[in-house]
Design an enzyme around this catalytic site. Structure first.
Site, PDB file in Angstrom:
ATOM      1  N   GLU A 199      -7.834  -0.397  -1.712  1.00 27.27           N
ATOM      2  CA  GLU A 199      -6.550  -0.850  -1.151  1.00 27.27           C
ATOM      3  C   GLU A 199      -6.582  -2.363  -0.932  1.00 27.27           C
ATOM      4  OE1 GLU A 199      -3.639  -0.658  -0.694  1.00 27.27           O
ATOM      5  OE2 GLU A 199      -2.933   0.040   1.255  1.00 27.27           O
ATOM      6  N   ASP A 200      -5.428  -2.987  -0.974  1.00 26.18           N
ATOM      7  CA  ASP A 200      -5.392  -4.437  -0.769  1.00 26.18           C
ATOM      8  C   ASP A 200      -5.629  -4.795   0.699  1.00 26.18           C
ATOM      9  OD1 ASP A 200      -2.933  -3.414   0.081  1.00 26.18           O
ATOM     10  OD2 ASP A 200      -1.702  -4.820  -1.061  1.00 26.18           O
ATOM     11  N   ASP A 244      -3.102  -2.704   7.489  1.00 26.00           N
ATOM     12  CA  ASP A 244      -2.383  -3.404   8.556  1.00 26.00           C
ATOM     13  C   ASP A 244      -2.180  -2.411   9.712  1.00 26.00           C
ATOM     14  OD1 ASP A 244      -0.788  -5.216   9.940  1.00 26.00           O
ATOM     15  OD2 ASP A 244       0.938  -5.009   8.632  1.00 26.00           O
TER      16      ASP A 244
HETATM   17  P1  IMP Z   1       0.013  -0.432   6.696  1.00 30.82           P
HETATM   18  O1  IMP Z   1       0.544   0.935   6.305  1.00 30.82           O
HETATM   19  O2  IMP Z   1       0.805  -1.062   7.813  1.00 30.82           O
HETATM   20  O3  IMP Z   1      -1.463  -0.455   6.956  1.00 30.82           O
HETATM   21  O4  IMP Z   1       0.348  -1.390   5.520  1.00 30.82           O
HETATM   22  C1  IMP Z   1      -0.282  -1.355   4.383  1.00 30.82           C
HETATM   23  C2  IMP Z   1       0.513  -2.026   3.273  1.00 30.82           C
HETATM   24  O5  IMP Z   1       1.447  -3.011   3.738  1.00 30.82           O
HETATM   25  C3  IMP Z   1      -0.463  -2.769   2.429  1.00 30.82           C
HETATM   26  O6  IMP Z   1      -1.001  -1.934   1.447  1.00 30.82           O
HETATM   27  C4  IMP Z   1       0.375  -3.891   1.862  1.00 30.82           C
HETATM   28  O7  IMP Z   1       1.001  -3.442   0.690  1.00 30.82           O
HETATM   29  C5  IMP Z   1       1.399  -4.171   2.941  1.00 30.82           C
HETATM   30  N1  IMP Z   1       0.983  -5.333   3.767  1.00 30.82           N
HETATM   31  C6  IMP Z   1       0.515  -5.339   5.034  1.00 30.82           C
HETATM   32  N2  IMP Z   1       0.220  -6.585   5.457  1.00 30.82           N
HETATM   33  C7  IMP Z   1       0.514  -7.391   4.411  1.00 30.82           C
HETATM   34  C8  IMP Z   1       0.405  -8.812   4.213  1.00 30.82           C
HETATM   35  O8  IMP Z   1      -0.039  -9.601   5.068  1.00 30.82           O
HETATM   36  N3  IMP Z   1       0.819  -9.264   2.991  1.00 30.82           N
HETATM   37  C9  IMP Z   1       1.290  -8.448   2.009  1.00 30.82           C
HETATM   38  N4  IMP Z   1       1.394  -7.122   2.146  1.00 30.82           N
HETATM   39  C10 IMP Z   1       1.010  -6.589   3.341  1.00 30.82           C
HETATM   40 MG    MG Z   2      -1.124  -1.913  -0.498  1.00 31.02          MG
END
Ligand code: IMP
Ligand code: MG
Length: 184
Positions: free
Chosen positions: A105-106, A109
């Protein structure tokens, strides 16, 4: 028909250079090789954001029994805040039953996306399930997610480049930058 509005961006501030990323990705590949050796392993790229991280990482792995597959999740749209609503747009094509699975995963967050994907894969009776994330961004974490391999840790900031986007822009930048918005 009206278009969604975007924030206005003052500058992109360098966070990780292409050289730093390349060094860190090679080190992560060595950590991953130390865990799996030549055990059959399916590396799963989470599209679109992990595309470059995944392609660099898997080409550094020495594992001779590596298979590659892809999922597409989306949750963000044009927003830069997290969404609890995760959509599974594309599933893997390989049968994961009894395989070692490594999700690539990238950025983690809030943790909602990975909580969703880990639960989906865990239900498929995999042999083992681990998670590699290029960036572990902690400030907005809501779900307790175990990250097995982490490239870089960041407290906060919205970053782009090396696959990461803001409203689909900046993915192709070779380095990682923080978006600095115009002051209002
Ligand atoms: P989560 O479900 O909030 O953990 O978000 C995960 C997804 O949100 C990641 O796989 C990214 O695609 C996107 N994301 C979260 N933070 C960033 C950021 O700082 N830049 C770009 N994409 C982000
Ligand atoms: Mg992602």
């Amino acid at each position: 028909m009206s278009c969604d509005s975007e924030i206005s961006i003052k500058e992109l501030q360098a966070v990780f250079s292409p050289e730093e990323i390349a060094m860190r990705v090679r080190a992560l590949a060595a950590e991953i090789d130390a865990v799996y050796g030549d055990e059959p392993l399916v590396a799963v790229c989470v599209l679109k954001g992990a595309v470059f991280f995944f392609s660099d990482l898997v080409r550094s792995l020495q594992n001779k029994n590596l298979e590659l597959d892809f999922v597409r999740l989306s949750s963000y749209g044009r927003e830069s805040t997290s969404s609890k609503h995760v959509i599974f747009n594309k599933d893997v094509e390989i049968d994961l039953c009894d395989k070692h699975v490594l999700i690539v995963e990238d950025i983690v967050d809030s943790g909602y996306s990975m909580r969703f994907l880990l639960a989906q894969f865990a239900a498929r009776r995999v042999r083992s399930l681990r998670l590699a994330a290029l960036i572990d961004k902690s400030e907005r974490r809501e779900m307790d997610i175990a990250l097995d391999f982490v490239g870089f840790r960041l407290k906060k900031g919205f970053i782009v480049g090396y696959g990461l986007d803001y409203a689909e822009r900046y993915r192709a930048l070779p380095g990682i930058y923080e978006i600095i918005p115009e002051e209002r």
